[in-house]
Motif scaffolding. Sequence first.
Motif: not given
Length: 342
Positions: A195-213
């Motif tokens: 919060r916030p994601p500070l690189d591209r991989v973390n940006a993808l992981l954060s959105l994916t975890y949100t969708m999964l949650g």
Amino acid sequence: MRKLLNTIYINSPEAYLALDGGNLVVIIDENKSRVPLVNIESIVSVGYRGVSPALMRYCTENKIGLAFVSRTGLLTCRLVGENNGNVLLRKTQYAVSESTDQALAIAQNFIVGKIYNQRWVIERMTRDHAARINVPQCKIISDELKQAITSCLAVTDIDSLRGIEGQAANRYDSVFGQFILQQAADFQFNGRSKRPPLDRVNALLSLTYTMLGHECAAALESVGLDAYVGFMHTDRPGRISLALDLMEELRAPLADRFVLRLVNQQIVNVKDFTVKENGAVLLTDDGRKKFFDAWQKRKNETMTHPYLNEKIEWGLIPYTQALLLSRYLRGDLDQYPPFLWK
């Protein structure tokens, strides 16, 4: 077995959502698009202009999930309608959540499943890409995770379990960056930033975890459980604690491997991201479109469930695990069977 329905992803922040008959109307400036809501189970929007009361009522009456996601990948709002299922099931859930021993028994299986699946990601990478990763280091981490599983089963309190889970996650993250085999210079990973994601991989992981949650919460509610009362994650106003519990064992096979696919198959690239003044890395509108398209395709792929031994879509895994949890709480199963990916 339940049928997997479709999810509509609204990618424009300027979109306003309304209802016209049995159609979702997406309004952006003077433009309107209509999508039939037949066979739709969820609507996910990154918009902030809002949604009409008529659409909200239609979604609650027809059990269509409605969620809003921020551009940084965080879930900002979920529409929750009338509870499904038997109130006795939820009363059992609440009682178990207040019982230290009973809650621990379920939490142990969640975390055993999580670490098992993290280990299997590592093992598959060492098997399939031995020439491109540090196999000795990965084998050491894999052995540590194997020992962590044994330790999980021996704990007598939830704090010890959380400690093992956290240490295992750190060890798994320490080699995860090696699994980025394409575009490695543009997609470096040195650990989680949220919060916030500070690189591209973390940006993808954060959105994916949100969708999964979101999908875990919807699955739990569909079988009559309360997504906000968990067994491992502590209760907090607005926190979908049980969905976060259920999500733990699904992170590696559903979310982490999906992110690796996005990068390694070059579905997304460096042009699909933007960097804000505070360092936050966000997907662009085009990047989110690629993400949502790939996520829906992934959900439609099939696999054989390791416990049920039935061929189902990946998108139904949260539902099957929620169903198994409800059966355990009803007394139909001796223990909750975690999702052990193979």
